[in-house]
Each structure stands twice: as structure tokens, then as C-alpha cells.
Enzyme design. Structure first.
Site, mmCIF file in Angstrom:
data_model
loop_
_atom_site.group_PDB
_atom_site.id
_atom_site.type_symbol
_atom_site.label_atom_id
_atom_site.label_comp_id
_atom_site.label_asym_id
_atom_site.label_seq_id
_atom_site.Cartn_x
_atom_site.Cartn_y
_atom_site.Cartn_z
ATOM 1 N N GLY A 1 42.145 89.376 -36.863
ATOM 2 C CA GLY A 1 43.455 88.810 -37.149
ATOM 3 C C GLY A 1 43.380 87.299 -37.221
ATOM 4 N N LEU B 1 39.707 83.726 -32.321
ATOM 5 C CA LEU B 1 38.818 82.851 -33.091
ATOM 6 C C LEU B 1 39.033 81.385 -32.725
ATOM 7 C CD1 LEU B 1 39.042 84.594 -36.594
ATOM 8 C CD2 LEU B 1 37.164 84.704 -34.952
ATOM 9 N N GLU C 1 48.808 87.715 -32.624
ATOM 10 C CA GLU C 1 48.939 86.825 -33.784
ATOM 11 C C GLU C 1 50.314 86.173 -33.836
ATOM 12 O OE1 GLU C 1 46.274 86.070 -35.145
ATOM 13 O OE2 GLU C 1 45.112 87.760 -34.395
HETATM 14 NI NI NI Z 1 44.008 84.423 -31.835
#
Ligand code: NI
Length: 174
Positions: free
Chosen positions: A46, A95, A137
Site C-alpha cells: 500500500g 515504506l 493508508e
Molecule cells: Ni505506511
């Protein structure tokens, strides 16, 4: 399509609240294509637009397994309509918080209203990993990271570690 740089914590941009998209047009679709490329390249499931520095309420996801056919999902202006009162725990990573993982508790299921890649209104009932991922997200759109749910001590340890790693990568090697 192109691969963009993913911003990592600590970075003030990640703390911005993203703005709603007025219309899903060519620029937004281009952005979604770039986001998907960037996410696949980084082996993520995501990505929110703010993670590549664009403060728009846009998310891309793909929960398909490596050997499976790719199943990209696009969410523009997502809104949670219904949250389950029961919680479930998943180990999360991000990330923008490289190499850090923690178990986070979130509502087990949720209903999300959003616009798709073509700007059409959709509603999805999410459960399991999908529910966790979409909530993770959507937090990005509010400037929230999963480490914000941890204890102050744990969070500051992670941020310290990330800052150190960042400084290391800024060093020049001869
Ligand atoms: Ni994230």
C-alpha cells in the site's frame, strides 16, 4: 509511469493532512500510475500519495501474492463509513518507516466509500488484511504513522534509529 522517491520518517511532510481531490482527471491517474510503480518497486502492499510528497487524498494498494496476477486497487477521497467494534492485531510495517515492524490493533472490519481510478463512487466492505491496510493508508492522509500507536519510549527509539540510519546514508564514501 515512473518510480518516485519514498519519504521516510522523520520528515515533516509525512505529518501533513492531505487535501481532497476535486476531480479524478489525467493528472490524478498519472499520479496513481506512478504511485503503483513506486509501491511495486519497493515491494509494498500500500502507498499513500503523501509518501511521495503529494498531499492528495489518494491511496494505491495491491494485496495479491507474488505468484498471483496483480490486482491494483485505487482509492480517491476514501471515507470510513462503518467501523467494527471488535479489534484485531496485525504486524504492520511501512515504506516510510523502513525495517521497523510492530503489532497494531485496529477495527476488524470497516466500510469505505471512495472514488475509483475512473472517478466513480464505490463502497467496499473490508476485512482481514484489506481492512488493516486500508486503515493504515488512510492514517497517512491524516499525517499519522503506525508508530504513533506505540508507547512514547518505543516510538522515540524507532525515530532515533531511523535518524541514525538516515545520517549514515547521507555520508559520503570515498
Ligand atoms: Ni505506511
Amino acid at each position: 509511469m515512473s518510480i518516485k522517491t519514498i519519504l521516510t520518517e522523520p520528515n515533516k511532510i509525512l505529518r501533513q493532512v492531505s487535501k481532497s481531490v476535486e476531480k479524478v482527471g489525467q493528472a490524478e491517474r498519472q499520479l496513481m500510475d506512478d504511485m503503483l510503480d513506486t509501491m511495486y518497486h519497493a515491494n509494498g502492499i500500500g502507498l499513500a500519495a503523501i509518501q511521495i510528497g503529494v498531499p492528495k487524498r489518494i491511496i494505491v494498494m495491491d494485496l495479491s501474492k507474488k505468484e498471483e496476477e496483480k490486482k491494483p486497487m485505487y482509492f480517491v477521497n476514501p471515507v470510513i463509513k462503518n467501523k467494527n467494534q471488535n479489534f484485531s492485531k496485525y504486524e504492520e510495517g511501512c515504506l516510510s518507516v523502513p525495517n521497523q515492524f510492530a503489532e497494531i490493533e485496529r477495527p476488524k472490519t470497516c466500510e469505505v466509500e471512495y472514488l475509483d481510478y475512473d472517478g466513480e463512487k464505490k463502497i467496499i466492505k473490508a476485512e482481514g488484511l484489506l481492512a488493516t491496510c486500508i486503515q493504515h493508508e488512510m492514517d497517512h492522509l491524516q499525517g499519522i504513522l503506525f508508530i504513533d500507536y506505540l508507547s512514547k519510549l518505543k516510538k522515540s527509539m524507532i525515530i532515533k534509529k531511523l535518524s541514525k540510519d538516515k545520517n549514515k546514508s547521507d555520508r559520503i564514501t570515498f
